[in-house]
Motif scaffolding. Structure first.
Motif, PDB file in Angstrom:
ATOM      1  N   LEU A   1       0.830  -1.204   0.000  1.00 46.36           N
ATOM      2  CA  LEU A   1       0.000   0.000   0.000  1.00 46.36           C
ATOM      3  C   LEU A   1       0.864   1.253   0.000  1.00 46.36           C
ATOM      4  CD1 LEU A   1      -2.886   1.098   0.114  1.00 46.36           C
ATOM      5  CD2 LEU A   1      -2.756   0.992   2.612  1.00 46.36           C
TER       6      LEU A   1
ATOM      7  N   GLY B   1       2.141   1.937  -3.351  1.00 43.33           N
ATOM      8  CA  GLY B   1       1.110   2.544  -4.175  1.00 43.33           C
ATOM      9  C   GLY B   1       0.993   4.030  -3.940  1.00 43.33           C
TER      10      GLY B   1
ATOM     11  N   SER C   1      -5.854   3.951 -10.834  1.00 42.96           N
ATOM     12  CA  SER C   1      -5.481   3.618  -9.458  1.00 42.96           C
ATOM     13  C   SER C   1      -4.747   2.287  -9.360  1.00 42.96           C
ATOM     14  CB  SER C   1      -6.735   3.575  -8.572  1.00 42.96           C
ATOM     15  OG  SER C   1      -7.595   2.527  -8.982  1.00 42.96           O
ATOM     16  N   SER C   2      -4.245   1.789 -10.460  1.00 45.99           N
ATOM     17  CA  SER C   2      -3.529   0.512 -10.434  1.00 45.99           C
ATOM     18  C   SER C   2      -2.367   0.575  -9.450  1.00 45.99           C
ATOM     19  CB  SER C   2      -3.000   0.168 -11.829  1.00 45.99           C
ATOM     20  OG  SER C   2      -4.051   0.022 -12.757  1.00 45.99           O
ATOM     21  N   VAL C   3      -2.165  -0.508  -8.731  1.00 44.39           N
ATOM     22  CA  VAL C   3      -1.095  -0.616  -7.759  1.00 44.39           C
ATOM     23  C   VAL C   3      -0.397  -1.948  -8.001  1.00 44.39           C
ATOM     24  CG1 VAL C   3      -2.646  -1.633  -6.046  1.00 44.39           C
ATOM     25  CG2 VAL C   3      -0.556  -0.514  -5.271  1.00 44.39           C
TER      26      VAL C   3
ATOM     27  N   THR D   1      -6.440  -1.913  -4.125  1.00 39.32           N
ATOM     28  CA  THR D   1      -6.895  -0.949  -5.122  1.00 39.32           C
ATOM     29  C   THR D   1      -7.962  -0.028  -4.562  1.00 39.32           C
ATOM     30  OG1 THR D   1      -6.427  -2.582  -6.833  1.00 39.32           O
ATOM     31  CG2 THR D   1      -7.766  -0.699  -7.473  1.00 39.32           C
TER      32      THR D   1
ATOM     33  N   GLN E   1      -6.227   2.720  -2.831  1.00 36.84           N
ATOM     34  CA  GLN E   1      -5.584   3.582  -3.828  1.00 36.84           C
ATOM     35  C   GLN E   1      -6.623   4.507  -4.468  1.00 36.84           C
ATOM     36  OE1 GLN E   1      -2.323   3.571  -4.169  1.00 36.84           O
ATOM     37  NE2 GLN E   1      -1.647   3.651  -6.283  1.00 36.84           N
TER      38      GLN E   1
END
Length: 385
Positions: free
Chosen positions: A7, A10, A124-126, A144, A147
């Motif tokens: 996280l 991200g 918002s891709s992580v 996600t 994010q």
């Protein structure tokens, strides 16, 4: 602590997306300045709940419902929420048919990632590392979804900044648990903008960037200072389950209450009724708790003393996750504590010349603690099995 580290990665990766966030904010702000309205929409209620009537958020933000009548001058922030594809597509098409500007926040590959001409998409891709998603069956939602919220609040900050550059300052909520905040908020409730203010023009990228930096600092503090506490809680929860006990979870605030049963959530914890204040109902605890159970309280500022007393009478253990309000918490004390690190007042981003900080931290951090504990339970059960 693979989940929290993923996280944090991200959050740190969102800095390079700030120019796109600022551009989107400018287009939304132009509609608001011209008299348009701003709505929040999602298939599941989690994303919308985080941004609506929220400490540090825009007073002018409204919740989209199927009864909402949109105009082409309005804007809608649409958030991915891990719902079935057909439901996501249905909502997207319904919003698009109104002619309103749709700003979608979600991962690449989601239908909102293919906006119609004139609409907006914020990715918002992580990085979905296996060690971070394995406790959730490989599900992306636990990462996600948070994010998405980081982008929502970064976008909100940039909308505020864009409006200041045309001389407007939108009214922002202060946490109602801060003394005097309800009265302060009520004074500004009749207008989406302050009639007079001393906020200067704020450059693009400033507020969104400050918010992301502050959230990264909170996550680092969690990783560095609370990792042992999270693992200990996971071990205790696994022991309770192995012995045939139950974990009863009281989750407060806007977003966290929707995490139990969300995509990727194993059935480790049983939800208590949604909290309307800062404590579960004592009668509910007396009815449900049994010796050997565990009461998992993911709260806000204050310790629910009567609820803890009920748990003690029932012979249940207690896990506490609250940030505190600077005063001493009365007994009974919990058995295990995780300190979530967000500040009293919740909002973390100063605005020059404004009376309160904006953009909240608690919903994201509370949910992050929840998923970190779930991951820890999974690891403990795997070791025990």
């Amino acid at each position: 602590m693979g989940y929290l580290e993923a996280l944090l990665a991200g959050v740190e990766g969102l800095g390079e997306r700030l120019p796109a966030v600022s551009d989107a904010a400018g287009r939304i702000a132009a509609r608001l300045e011209a008299g348009g309205r701003l709505f929040l929409a999602s298939v599941r209620p989690d994303f919308t709940s985080e941004g609506y009537t929220r400490s540090g958020g825009l007073m002018l933000a409204e919740e989209w419902t199927p009864e909402t009548v949109l105009s082409p001058g309005d804007a809608v922030i649409l958030g991915w929420s891990g719902a079935p594809l057909e439901r996501e597509l249905e909502l997207q098409q319904q919003l698009r048919s109104s002619g309103a500007l749709v700003a979608a926040i979600g991962p690449a590959g989601w239908p909102g990632a293919d906006p119609r001409p004139g609409d907006l998409f914020l990715d918002s891709s992580v990085p979905l590392r296996e060690e971070a998603t394995a406790p959730f069956g490989g599900e992306a939602y636990p990462l996600t979804s948070l994010q998405n919220l980081l982008l929502l609040w970064g976008l909100t900050g940039e909308i505020v900044a864009a409006l200041t550059r045309v001389g407007r300052m939108p009214a922002m909520y202060e946490s109602v648990l801060v003394p005097g905040a309800r009265e302060r908020n009520a004074r500004f409730a009749d207008s989406p903008f302050h009639q007079t203010h001393r906020v200067p023009a704020i450059p693009a990228g400033r507020l969104g960037g400050d918010y992301l930096e502050r959230m990264a600092a909170i996550l680092r503090a969690l990783i560095e200072e609370e990792a042992a506490a999270v693992e200990a809680v996971g071990e205790v929860c696994a022991e309770v389950l192995e012995a045939g006990g139950r974990i009863h979870a009281g989750l407060i605030s806007h977003f966290p209450m929707y995490q139990l049963g969300a995509p990727g959530d194993p059935p480790y914890m049983r939800p208590l009724e949604r909290l309307r204040g800062e404590s579960p109902r004592v009668a509910e605890l007396e009815e449900k708790l049994r010796p050997g159970d565990l009461f998992f309280f993911l709260g806000y500022y204050r310790r629910p003393v009567e609820a803890y007393a009920a748990a003690r009478r029932a012979g249940a253990r207690i896990v506490e996750v609250i940030t505190g309000d600077g005063t001493d918490n009365p007994p009974p004390a919990p058995d295990h504590v995780i300190r979530p690190k967000w500040p009293f007042g919740d909002a973390v981003t100063p605005v020059p010349g404004y009376d309160v900080e904006i953009l909240p931290s608690s919903g994201i951090v509370q949910a992050a603690v929840y998923w970190a504990v779930v991951a820890s339970i999974g690891r403990a059960r795997a070791r025990g099995g």
